[in-house]
Design an enzyme around this catalytic site. Structure first.
Site, short mmCIF file in Angstrom:
data_model
loop_
_atom_site.label_atom_id
_atom_site.label_comp_id
_atom_site.label_asym_id
_atom_site.label_seq_id
_atom_site.Cartn_x
_atom_site.Cartn_y
_atom_site.Cartn_z
N ASP A 132 -9.57 -9.55 3.91
CA ASP A 132 -10.10 -11.30 3.16
C ASP A 132 -10.48 -11.51 3.84
O ASP A 132 -9.52 -12.24 4.88
CB ASP A 132 -8.82 -11.21 2.43
CG ASP A 132 -9.13 -13.78 1.55
OD1 ASP A 132 -10.09 -13.46 1.99
OD2 ASP A 132 -8.47 -13.52 1.00
N PRO A 178 -7.15 7.68 -3.99
CA PRO A 178 -8.36 6.71 -3.83
C PRO A 178 -9.29 6.89 -2.83
O PRO A 178 -8.48 6.89 -1.86
CB PRO A 178 -8.55 5.53 -4.92
CG PRO A 178 -7.34 5.52 -4.53
CD PRO A 178 -6.42 5.86 -4.55
N HIS A 217 -6.22 -6.38 -1.63
CA HIS A 217 -6.97 -6.50 -0.48
C HIS A 217 -6.79 -8.38 0.09
O HIS A 217 -8.13 -8.40 1.10
CB HIS A 217 -8.23 -6.04 -0.72
CG HIS A 217 -8.32 -4.19 -0.35
ND1 HIS A 217 -9.30 -3.19 -0.36
CD2 HIS A 217 -6.62 -3.81 0.28
CE1 HIS A 217 -8.50 -2.11 -0.49
NE2 HIS A 217 -7.46 -2.26 0.49
N THR A 218 -6.37 -8.71 -1.16
CA THR A 218 -6.43 -10.45 -1.05
C THR A 218 -5.46 -10.37 1.13
O THR A 218 -5.72 -11.56 1.67
CB THR A 218 -6.14 -11.34 -1.53
OG1 THR A 218 -5.87 -12.27 -1.02
CG2 THR A 218 -4.12 -10.61 -1.90
N ARG A 232 0.75 -1.25 -0.38
CA ARG A 232 0.67 0.08 -0.21
C ARG A 232 0.98 1.41 -0.45
O ARG A 232 0.81 2.55 -0.36
CB ARG A 232 -0.84 0.01 1.11
CG ARG A 232 -2.09 1.23 1.39
CD ARG A 232 -2.63 1.15 2.46
NE ARG A 232 -3.72 2.32 2.65
CZ ARG A 232 -4.32 2.76 3.15
NH1 ARG A 232 -2.86 3.66 4.27
NH2 ARG A 232 -5.07 3.88 3.56
N ASP A 283 -3.78 -14.74 -2.12
CA ASP A 283 -4.90 -15.99 -3.16
C ASP A 283 -5.92 -14.84 -4.09
O ASP A 283 -5.62 -13.47 -3.58
CB ASP A 283 -5.19 -16.35 -2.20
CG ASP A 283 -5.49 -16.59 -1.09
OD1 ASP A 283 -6.76 -15.17 -1.38
OD2 ASP A 283 -5.13 -17.07 0.17
N ASN A 303 -3.84 8.59 4.75
CA ASN A 303 -3.08 8.16 5.02
C ASN A 303 -3.05 8.15 6.56
O ASN A 303 -1.84 7.22 7.23
CB ASN A 303 -1.57 8.61 4.28
CG ASN A 303 -0.55 8.66 2.79
OD1 ASN A 303 -1.15 7.64 2.34
ND2 ASN A 303 -0.50 9.24 2.45
N THR A 320 -8.83 -15.66 3.70
CA THR A 320 -7.26 -16.17 4.10
C THR A 320 -6.50 -14.41 4.53
O THR A 320 -6.04 -13.57 3.03
CB THR A 320 -6.47 -16.78 2.86
OG1 THR A 320 -6.99 -16.71 1.83
CG2 THR A 320 -7.10 -18.31 2.73
N HIS A 359 0.68 4.18 -2.58
CA HIS A 359 0.13 5.54 -2.05
C HIS A 359 1.84 6.43 -3.02
O HIS A 359 1.47 7.74 -2.46
CB HIS A 359 -0.32 5.64 -0.85
CG HIS A 359 -1.35 5.73 -0.88
ND1 HIS A 359 -1.92 5.65 1.04
CD2 HIS A 359 -1.99 4.54 -1.21
CE1 HIS A 359 -3.31 4.88 0.71
NE2 HIS A 359 -3.46 4.38 -0.20
N SER A 416 8.03 10.23 -2.00
CA SER A 416 7.27 11.24 -1.09
C SER A 416 6.88 11.24 -0.04
O SER A 416 6.46 11.56 0.49
CB SER A 416 6.48 12.12 -2.44
OG SER A 416 5.75 11.32 -2.79
N ASP A 424 8.22 7.95 -6.26
CA ASP A 424 9.92 9.28 -5.84
C ASP A 424 9.78 9.59 -4.65
O ASP A 424 10.58 10.08 -4.09
CB ASP A 424 9.25 10.29 -6.70
CG ASP A 424 8.39 10.93 -5.78
OD1 ASP A 424 7.53 10.50 -4.99
OD2 ASP A 424 8.11 12.26 -6.08
#
Ligand SMILES: *[C@@H]1O[C@H](CO)[C@@H](O)[C@H](O)[C@H]1NC(C)=O
Ligand SMILES: *[C@@H]1O[C@H](CO)[C@@H](O)[C@H](O)[C@H]1NC(C)=O
Length: 318
Positions: free
Chosen positions: A238, A160, A190-191, A59, A246, A91, A241, A63, A73, A71
């Site tokens: 998830d 987003p 997001h698994t 993540r 997966d 964040n 698991t 981000h 940042s 970069d």
């Protein structure tokens, strides 16, 4: 007129070629031959200490790349740059893993001081984090340089939000040259990982939303329906698991068991349904598309040459 257009197109194509040709998997072959194994050791250790860290690192890279390119940042602390990206709504209190990247940088500095950018370390770390939890691998292009700036407002405009509509998500990714398939594949990160109650409360208590009733009531137990109460309580993204890479994330979506609204919206009777179905049926296609989309994401506006620096410590301008 046509000549001018052709000329402009020529310039544009050249710029794109130059841009991409400066990133290369062999960029550090002469200057830091052990960079990849050094980062891998560091990230493996961090993930074995805490599995969730794999999700946090992926993540962090995402981000980073979505705000003024890949970069580093996002790594700049608020002390180094006031109102830095870290403080953005998307964040603040949720971006994590900064110390893992700082630690990897310390190890890299020991073997080749002042050579490897924090942006490259974060890109490699995200790949190594995926591999560490059973996800795909891919070849990383290297040679990015680090920013000297970081802006909260730019982060808030470019990242987003869990409240976005599907069209907003599609447009957001399109601005970064990522297509609808990339959006769905990258959401598959997001698994693994967890989310805070504040991000999914609205969905699990909204009786009109597209949610499996049993799943909603299970999640309600860990997330009170009162703003401010248990906002930081965690639930796995998830449910099947939570620590393995997966395709169960997509199977969950098909069963209306997506945790966050911006997950479930990918399977809500709209154009992305077919891709979710495809990934839920075929983990190999998901993993291949995820790897491909991560490479594309790593290409977002790299800084090269005088356009960036090599930070010695990732969280400060030094
Ligand atoms: C970030 O979170 C901290 C701790 O909750 C809070 O004090 C601070 O005001 C937040 N910053 C912004 C910019 O919202
Ligand atoms: C949904 O239903 C529960 C009880 O099942 C109720 O407590 C809650 O207020 C309802 N929420 C909405 C948004 O209607």
């Amino acid at each position: 007129m046509t000549k001018v257009l052709v000329f402009l197109l020529f310039i544009l194509m050249n710029t794109m070629l130059i841009c991409n040709s400066q990133l290369s998997p062999s960029y550090y072959d002469d200057t830091c031959p052990n960079v990849l194994s050094t980062i891998r050791t560091s990230i493996r250790q961090a993930v074995s200490r805490e599995r969730r860290m794999a999700a946090s690192i992926i993540r962090l890279h995402f981000h980073d790349c979505f705000v003024q390119g890949c970069d580093a940042s996002i790594l700049l602390s608020e002390e180094a740059v006031p109102d830095s990206e870290r403080t953005a709504l998307q964040n603040n209190n949720s971006a994590r893993g900064f110390e893992v990247i700082d630690d990897a940088k310390v190890e890299v500095e020991k073997v080749c001081p002042g050579v490897v950018s924090c942006a490259d370390i974060l890109a490699v770390a995200a790949r190594d984090a995926s591999v560490a939890v059973g996800g795909p691998s891919w070849t990383i292009k290297l040679g990015r340089r680090d920013s000297t700036t970081s802006s909260r407002s730019e982060a808030e405009d470019n990242l987003p939000r869990f409240t976005n509509s599907l069209q907003e998500l599609i447009d957001n990714f399109d601005e970064k040259n990522l297509n609808v398939r990339d959006l769905v594949a990258l959401s598959g990160a997001h698994t693994i990982g967890q989310a805070q109650c504040v991000t999914y409360r609205g969905r699990i208590y909204d009786n009109t939303s597209d949610i499996d009733a049993g799943f909603a009531s299970t999640r309600q137990r860990g997330c009170p329906n009162t703003v401010g109460d248990g906002d930081k309580n965690l639930a796995p993204l998830d449910l099947v698991t939570p620590n393995s890479f997966d395709n169960n994330y997509f199977k969950n979506l098909v069963q209306k068991k997506g945790l966050i609204a911006s997950d479930q919206i990918l399977f809500s009777g709209q154009e992305t349904d077919s891709i979710v179905n495809e990934y839920s049926n075929d983990p190999a296609i998901f993993k291949a598309d995820f790897a491909n989309a991560m490479v594309k994401m790593g290409d977002i506006s790299p800084r090269t040459g005088d356009n960036g620096i090599i930070r010695r410590v990732c969280s400060i301008l030094a």
